[in-house]
Design a protein around this motif. Structure first.
Motif, PDB file in Angstrom:
ATOM      1  N   VAL A 325       1.883  68.758 -42.701  1.00  0.00           N
ATOM      2  CA  VAL A 325       3.112  68.962 -41.936  1.00  0.00           C
ATOM      3  C   VAL A 325       3.355  67.812 -40.966  1.00  0.00           C
ATOM      4  N   ARG A 326       2.294  67.223 -40.460  1.00  0.00           N
ATOM      5  CA  ARG A 326       2.445  66.060 -39.571  1.00  0.00           C
ATOM      6  C   ARG A 326       2.820  64.783 -40.323  1.00  0.00           C
ATOM      7  N   GLY A 327       2.827  64.837 -41.653  1.00  0.00           N
ATOM      8  CA  GLY A 327       3.238  63.684 -42.457  1.00  0.00           C
ATOM      9  C   GLY A 327       2.129  62.706 -42.772  1.00  0.00           C
ATOM     10  N   PHE A 328       0.865  63.101 -42.514  1.00  0.00           N
ATOM     11  CA  PHE A 328      -0.261  62.184 -42.733  1.00  0.00           C
ATOM     12  C   PHE A 328      -0.374  61.759 -44.192  1.00  0.00           C
ATOM     13  N   TYR A 329      -0.303  62.698 -45.105  1.00  0.00           N
ATOM     14  CA  TYR A 329      -0.480  62.377 -46.526  1.00  0.00           C
ATOM     15  C   TYR A 329       0.697  61.561 -47.048  1.00  0.00           C
ATOM     16  N   ARG A 330       1.872  61.842 -46.518  1.00  0.00           N
ATOM     17  CA  ARG A 330       3.046  61.073 -46.909  1.00  0.00           C
ATOM     18  C   ARG A 330       2.889  59.614 -46.507  1.00  0.00           C
ATOM     19  N   GLN A 331       2.284  59.387 -45.351  1.00  0.00           N
ATOM     20  CA  GLN A 331       2.088  58.019 -44.847  1.00  0.00           C
ATOM     21  C   GLN A 331       1.080  57.231 -45.675  1.00  0.00           C
ATOM     22  N   ILE A 332       0.124  57.916 -46.286  1.00  0.00           N
ATOM     23  CA  ILE A 332      -0.871  57.196 -47.096  1.00  0.00           C
ATOM     24  C   ILE A 332      -0.496  57.187 -48.576  1.00  0.00           C
ATOM     25  N   GLY A 333       0.731  57.597 -48.868  1.00  0.00           N
ATOM     26  CA  GLY A 333       1.257  57.462 -50.223  1.00  0.00           C
ATOM     27  C   GLY A 333       1.127  58.671 -51.123  1.00  0.00           C
ATOM     28  N   VAL A 334       0.721  59.822 -50.578  1.00  0.00           N
ATOM     29  CA  VAL A 334       0.616  61.045 -51.390  1.00  0.00           C
ATOM     30  C   VAL A 334       1.955  61.781 -51.334  1.00  0.00           C
ATOM     31  N   PRO A 335       2.643  61.945 -52.460  1.00  0.00           N
ATOM     32  CA  PRO A 335       3.943  62.641 -52.446  1.00  0.00           C
ATOM     33  C   PRO A 335       3.802  64.097 -51.992  1.00  0.00           C
ATOM     34  N   ASP A 336       4.832  64.589 -51.330  1.00  0.00           N
ATOM     35  CA  ASP A 336       4.823  65.989 -50.876  1.00  0.00           C
ATOM     36  C   ASP A 336       4.628  66.950 -52.045  1.00  0.00           C
ATOM     37  N   THR A 337       5.292  66.650 -53.168  1.00  0.00           N
ATOM     38  CA  THR A 337       5.199  67.542 -54.327  1.00  0.00           C
ATOM     39  C   THR A 337       3.771  67.624 -54.857  1.00  0.00           C
ATOM     40  N   LEU A 338       3.054  66.513 -54.857  1.00  0.00           N
ATOM     41  CA  LEU A 338       1.671  66.505 -55.342  1.00  0.00           C
ATOM     42  C   LEU A 338       0.785  67.345 -54.436  1.00  0.00           C
ATOM     43  N   TYR A 339       0.979  67.218 -53.139  1.00  0.00           N
ATOM     44  CA  TYR A 339       0.181  68.009 -52.208  1.00  0.00           C
ATOM     45  C   TYR A 339       0.466  69.489 -52.377  1.00  0.00           C
ATOM     46  N   VAL A 340       1.750  69.840 -52.502  1.00  0.00           N
ATOM     47  CA  VAL A 340       2.122  71.248 -52.648  1.00  0.00           C
ATOM     48  C   VAL A 340       1.511  71.834 -53.917  1.00  0.00           C
ATOM     49  N   VAL A 341       1.580  71.088 -55.013  1.00  0.00           N
ATOM     50  CA  VAL A 341       1.059  71.587 -56.286  1.00  0.00           C
ATOM     51  C   VAL A 341      -0.441  71.839 -56.206  1.00  0.00           C
ATOM     52  N   ILE A 342      -1.186  70.879 -55.664  1.00  0.00           N
ATOM     53  CA  ILE A 342      -2.652  70.971 -55.698  1.00  0.00           C
ATOM     54  C   ILE A 342      -3.199  71.762 -54.515  1.00  0.00           C
ATOM     55  N   PHE A 343      -2.970  71.278 -53.312  1.00  0.00           N
ATOM     56  CA  PHE A 343      -3.622  71.866 -52.145  1.00  0.00           C
ATOM     57  C   PHE A 343      -2.993  73.190 -51.721  1.00  0.00           C
ATOM     58  N   SER A 344      -1.658  73.255 -51.680  1.00  0.00           N
ATOM     59  CA  SER A 344      -1.005  74.505 -51.282  1.00  0.00           C
ATOM     60  C   SER A 344      -1.284  75.617 -52.293  1.00  0.00           C
ATOM     61  N   GLY A 345      -1.241  75.252 -53.577  1.00  0.00           N
ATOM     62  CA  GLY A 345      -1.522  76.239 -54.612  1.00  0.00           C
ATOM     63  C   GLY A 345      -2.949  76.749 -54.532  1.00  0.00           C
ATOM     64  N   PHE A 346      -3.882  75.850 -54.248  1.00  0.00           N
ATOM     65  CA  PHE A 346      -5.289  76.245 -54.156  1.00  0.00           C
ATOM     66  C   PHE A 346      -5.543  77.105 -52.923  1.00  0.00           C
ATOM     67  N   LEU A 347      -4.953  76.728 -51.790  1.00  0.00           N
ATOM     68  CA  LEU A 347      -5.163  77.485 -50.558  1.00  0.00           C
ATOM     69  C   LEU A 347      -4.627  78.902 -50.677  1.00  0.00           C
ATOM     70  N   GLU A 348      -3.502  79.060 -51.352  1.00  0.00           N
ATOM     71  CA  GLU A 348      -2.899  80.381 -51.472  1.00  0.00           C
ATOM     72  C   GLU A 348      -3.818  81.367 -52.179  1.00  0.00           C
ATOM     73  N   VAL A 349      -4.541  80.901 -53.209  1.00  0.00           N
ATOM     74  CA  VAL A 349      -5.409  81.817 -53.956  1.00  0.00           C
ATOM     75  C   VAL A 349      -6.828  81.848 -53.402  1.00  0.00           C
ATOM     76  N   LEU A 350      -7.187  80.857 -52.602  1.00  0.00           N
ATOM     77  CA  LEU A 350      -8.543  80.804 -52.056  1.00  0.00           C
ATOM     78  C   LEU A 350      -8.847  82.035 -51.199  1.00  0.00           C
ATOM     79  N   PHE A 351      -7.814  82.601 -50.599  1.00  0.00           N
ATOM     80  CA  PHE A 351      -7.982  83.822 -49.809  1.00  0.00           C
ATOM     81  C   PHE A 351      -8.604  84.948 -50.652  1.00  0.00           C
ATOM     82  N   PHE A 352      -8.352  84.906 -51.960  1.00  0.00           N
ATOM     83  CA  PHE A 352      -8.802  85.989 -52.832  1.00  0.00           C
ATOM     84  C   PHE A 352     -10.124  85.678 -53.529  1.00  0.00           C
ATOM     85  N   PHE A 353     -10.655  84.468 -53.346  1.00  0.00           N
ATOM     86  CA  PHE A 353     -11.931  84.131 -53.977  1.00  0.00           C
ATOM     87  C   PHE A 353     -13.052  85.043 -53.483  1.00  0.00           C
TER      88      PHE A 353
END
Length: 443
Positions: A325-353
């Motif tokens: 949210v602070r834009g750190f990954y965007r600044q180092i060249g990681v697209p928002d969509t890539l982060y959402v797909v990988i990290f956001s998707g993983f965090l959402e289900v990690l609660f249920f692991f």
């Protein structure tokens, strides 16, 4: 005599296969429920124009029927319908879901928030009843001694839990994939109609199955009063009470900001709905992989160590969301969509692991005869915890003044989330530090 034993063996294998088909379908549909719920989020935001806090309140409040699971468990354990006490409840729950989603599908686009809330509550009531019966079957079969026959596929502790976990994950993968693909191409009503027909199919398949053909253990039928007494006695066991209390509090203490994150991604970042669908597919795929990994390599690991590690990982990824949210990954060249797909998707289900190792542990600790009640009590406590967590998130969002257009306080809220997530680790001693194993049967 040998032929009789062979016949019993073949019958046992047949029962096991049928039981797995019934459970596989039930948990697959349970996982596929993400299909209409993904549509609900966009329908509420774009169709009914709700704000982030209202969205989260509606989503959290829809889980209220889940809190009644102990009652459903008591009834399922005690009240037999035509000599059956699991399959009829699975069928009835599927019927309620089909009815509620059909009602939403045929309602006008101008449906009121109150009306759709009632339908969603009815849907979750049906899902709760079905889940209680399915979970009770898994708990009952998980307590059976492992077979010594190589020709049989035993439903020993951990194996069946992993099987239904994988079935649910496959349903989640397919549900989110199809939801992401069709959400911009089909009307919400047509997608709700599709799911209602799917659950109706589950209903008709379930009522065609006789419970005695599943090979469930024969427990004596007891009244609700006695069952309640047995449940009370079971909950007085410290290892059960402390474990469930810790597990529920590990969710309740976290002020979730899911509604805010959904608005941030779709309103502020303008991320397409198909990307969110792919994100959820990735998350469900990791759940599927987790089921395989746990079943093969982690069943002998201390539940306390495994669950605490998952809890710490959730906190770590929340800090990662803060950087996002602070834009750190965007600044180092990681697209928002890539982060959402990988990290956001993983965090959402990690609660249920945490559920997989915990339910395996609880099934082993559960006294004979009240498996449905105990597992229902656990899921009720977790449902209540998620409701509390959602309301705490709304209060936090209000305190730091987050709106649908102002996300300046969002990073601070995510840091509070991460800090709260770490707290339960300090009381993880409430979880037994062992895995109970069954005595091996001699040939």
């Amino acid at each position: 005599m040998a032929s009789l034993k062979g016949g019993d063996s073949n019958k046992s294998v047949g029962n096991d296969k049928l039981m797995r088909k019934v459970l596989g379908l039930g948990y697959w549909v349970q996982g596929f429920r993400c299909f209409p719920w993904l549509v609900v989020s966009f329908f509420l935001k774009d169709g009914l124009n709700v704000n982030p806090s209202t969205l989260q309140i509606l989503q959290s409040s829809a889980n209220l029927p889940m809190v009644g699971k102990p009652l459903y468990g008591l009834v399922s354990d005690s009240v037999y319908i035509s000599g059956q006490h699991r399959v009829p409840y699975i069928a009835f729950g599927a019927f309620l879901q089909a009815l509620s989603w059909l009602a939403i599908a045929i309602s006008p686009s101008s449906i009121s928030i109150f009306t759709i809330s009632i339908y969603l509550l009815l849907s979750n009531l049906g899902a709760s009843i079905t889940e209680v019966a399915n979970d009770a079957i898994v708990a009952e079969m998980g307590k059976q001694p492992p077979s010594t026959k190589k020709s049989q596929q035993p439903s020993s502790s951990g194996n069946l839990q992993s099987f239904v976990w994988i079935a649910s994950s496959i349903g989640g993968v397919l549900g989110n994939l199809l939801g992401g693909i069709f959400i911009g191409r089909l009307s919400p009503q047509s997608m709700f109609l599709f799911f209602s027909l799917l659950v109706a199919l589950q209903f008709f398949i379930t009522i065609s199955v006789r419970e005695k053909s599943l090979g469930l253990p024969k427990n004596p039928s007891v009244g609700i009063k006695k069952q309640l007494s047995e449940l009370s006695a079971a909950l007085q066991k410290p290892e059960i009470t402390y474990s469930i209390s810790w597990f529920a509090l590990s969710y309740a203490i976290i002020p979730l900001l899911n509604g805010t994150m959904f608005f941030y991604q779709t309103q502020y970042l303008k991320i397409d709905s198909s990307i969110l669908g792919i994100s959820k597919v990735f998350g469900q795929a990791t759940m599927l992989l987790w089921g395989v990994i746990y079943n093969r390599y982690l069943k002998s690991v201390s539940p306390r160590k495994l669950i605490s590690t998952i809890q710490a990982t959730i906190a770590f990824l929340m800090i990662s969301d803060f950087l996002f949210v602070r834009g750190f990954y965007r600044q180092i060249g990681v697209p928002d969509t890539l982060y959402v797909v990988i990290f956001s998707g993983f965090l959402e289900v990690l609660f249920f692991f945490k559920f997989l190792p915990f339910t395996v542990l609880l099934a082993q600790l559960c006294p004979q005869g009240c498996e449905g009640s105990i597992m229902a009590f656990l899921m009720s406590a977790v449902a209540l915890a998620f409701i509390v967590s959602g309301y705490l998130g709304v209060a936090l969002a209000s305190y730091i003044k987050i709106t649908g257009s102002d996300f300046s306080g969002f990073p601070f809220g995510l840091m509070i989330q991460a800090a709260c997530t770490l707290l339960p680790i300090f009381w993880s001693s409430c979880i037994p530090d062992y895995v109970k194993t069954k005595d091996k049967h001699k040939d």
